[in-house]
Design a protein around this motif. Structure first.
Motif, short mmCIF file in Angstrom:
data_model
loop_
_atom_site.label_atom_id
_atom_site.label_comp_id
_atom_site.label_asym_id
_atom_site.label_seq_id
_atom_site.Cartn_x
_atom_site.Cartn_y
_atom_site.Cartn_z
N LYS A 64 0.82 -1.21 0.00
CA LYS A 64 0.00 0.00 0.00
C LYS A 64 0.86 1.26 0.00
O LYS A 64 0.43 2.32 0.43
N GLY A 65 2.09 1.14 -0.47
CA GLY A 65 2.95 2.31 -0.52
C GLY A 65 3.75 2.45 0.76
O GLY A 65 3.64 1.63 1.69
N PRO A 66 4.56 3.48 0.86
CA PRO A 66 5.41 3.67 2.03
C PRO A 66 4.58 3.93 3.28
O PRO A 66 3.48 4.47 3.22
N PRO A 105 3.19 5.81 6.26
CA PRO A 105 3.06 7.24 6.48
C PRO A 105 3.90 7.69 7.67
O PRO A 105 4.21 6.89 8.56
N ARG A 135 -3.96 20.05 -4.78
CA ARG A 135 -2.77 19.19 -4.81
C ARG A 135 -1.59 19.83 -5.55
O ARG A 135 -0.48 19.88 -5.03
N ASN A 157 -4.32 8.00 -2.52
CA ASN A 157 -2.88 8.22 -2.36
C ASN A 157 -2.19 8.24 -3.71
O ASN A 157 -1.50 7.31 -4.10
N ASP A 158 -2.32 9.36 -4.47
CA ASP A 158 -1.68 9.43 -5.77
C ASP A 158 -0.28 10.03 -5.64
O ASP A 158 0.21 10.32 -4.55
N GLU A 159 0.37 10.25 -6.78
CA GLU A 159 1.76 10.70 -6.79
C GLU A 159 1.93 12.07 -6.13
O GLU A 159 2.90 12.31 -5.40
N ARG A 167 1.71 11.78 -2.31
CA ARG A 167 2.94 11.19 -1.77
C ARG A 167 4.09 12.20 -1.79
O ARG A 167 4.88 12.29 -0.85
N GLU A 168 4.18 12.98 -2.89
CA GLU A 168 5.26 13.97 -2.97
C GLU A 168 5.08 15.06 -1.93
O GLU A 168 6.06 15.50 -1.31
N LEU A 195 3.64 14.81 1.01
CA LEU A 195 4.01 14.26 2.31
C LEU A 195 5.52 14.11 2.44
O LEU A 195 6.10 14.42 3.49
N GLN A 196 6.17 13.70 1.36
CA GLN A 196 7.61 13.51 1.40
C GLN A 196 8.34 14.85 1.54
O GLN A 196 9.28 14.99 2.34
#
Length: 313
Positions: free
Chosen positions: A29-31, A33, A75, A99-101, A104-105, A107-108
């Protein structure tokens, strides 16, 4: 025997296929959180408490005062603001967001920068915070900008052993123009920008983005009354030069750019206001062989700053 049949009846026989659902359930499910985004985690509770305290706390006022907090919504705008280093205090993320790209970016980027609270909020709460704007599940809170005082800019030049080179904006209402001026001041070794407190662009997220990060090292001062601030500069021995299409002298002939100077730029449509124009020591024009009637504030300031910087080398 009946008991034995009951035990046997509980055994599973042939099952209908899952259609691949079980396999999908095993996919990642991705990295994971960040801790601030995980409910019941200690860091999530701390971040939530800090964000609530910050929202309730009145903004202290320094010598130049503070602006108001601002929300960057959507976004793409949120990701762009984080990429450009726009100051931020809290990133709000909608619960159960896709949770699209870009999510994620965002949050990162927030996690990498540090110092940004990550808050999860239900959609109705984000709707309320943004007055119903299309936030797409991401809202970035930008803290109030801490303005300098006009006197601070001249004092910083004196501390550096340099003649002040300052730009004042009169009636410029587009934050992107303010950001462009801040960028030019930084590029040509200026000491800051002065803006009026009212009816003028302030250091919003748009101004920060246009400044391309230079707003972090170039102070912007806010004057309660621009005319009085210019008069104070004159008493301190700084020459005030206003840009006007009907100026008495051409830019290249002005010797005052060699020393301490404040360059005053008016709005593209109206130019300098009457009182500000009368306060200027000189009113100069930029030669435009192409016949354009005016230049926007960012371009005009950049031309004059380039001329001044060339004489100070």
């Amino acid at each position: 025997m009946a008991a034995n049949n009951r035990r046997m009846s509980g055994k599973k026989g042939a099952q209908v296929g899952s259609g691949g659902q079980r396999r999908k359930g095993l996919e990642g499910k991705g990295p994971t959180p960040p801790a601030e985004m995980r409910k019941k985690h200690k860091k999530n509770r701390i971040a939530t408490a800090k964000a609530k305290q910050a929202a309730r706390r009145p903004a202290p006022r320094g010598r130049g005062g503070k602006g108001t907090s601002e929300m960057v919504v959507g976004r793409n705008p949120v990701v762009e603001a984080l990429r450009e280093g726009v100051p931020a205090s809290t990133l709000y993320v909608q619960q159960f967001i896709d949770n699209d790209e870009r999510v994620r970016e965002a949050l990162q980027l927030a996690a990498d920068r540090g110092g940004i609270n990550l808050m999860e909020a239900p959609r109705p709460e984000l709707d309320r915070m943004t007055n119903g704007l299309n936030h797409q599940g991401l809202v970035l809170q930008v803290p109030p900008y801490e303005y300098a005082h006009p006197e601070d800019l001249a004092a910083a030049a004196a501390d550096a052993g340099e003649d002040p080179l300052i730009v004042a904006l009169d009636g410029v209402t587009d934050p992107r123009n303010l950001g462009a001026v801040v960028r030019s001041v930084a590029a040509f070794g200026g000491h800051g920008v002065v803006v009026p407190e009212r009816r003028a662009a302030g250091m919003t997220a748009g101004a920060w983005k246009t400044s391309a990060g230079t707003a972090a090292r170039t102070p912007v001062a806010r004057a309660t009354n621009l005319t009085r601030a210019l008069e104070a500069y004159k008493k301190a021995g700084i020459v005030v030069v206003g840009l006007a299409a009907d100026g008495e002298a051409e830019l290249g002939d002005l010797q005052a750019l060699d020393g301490p100077v404040v360059i005053v730029v008016g709005s593209e449509g109206k130019g300098l206001s009457r009182l500000v124009g009368e306060t200027c020591d000189f009113r100069v024009r930029i030669p435009m062989p192409g016949g354009a009637e005016s230049l926007n504030a960012g371009v005009a300031a950049g031309i004059v700053l380039y001329e001044a910087a060339g004489r100070r080398v």
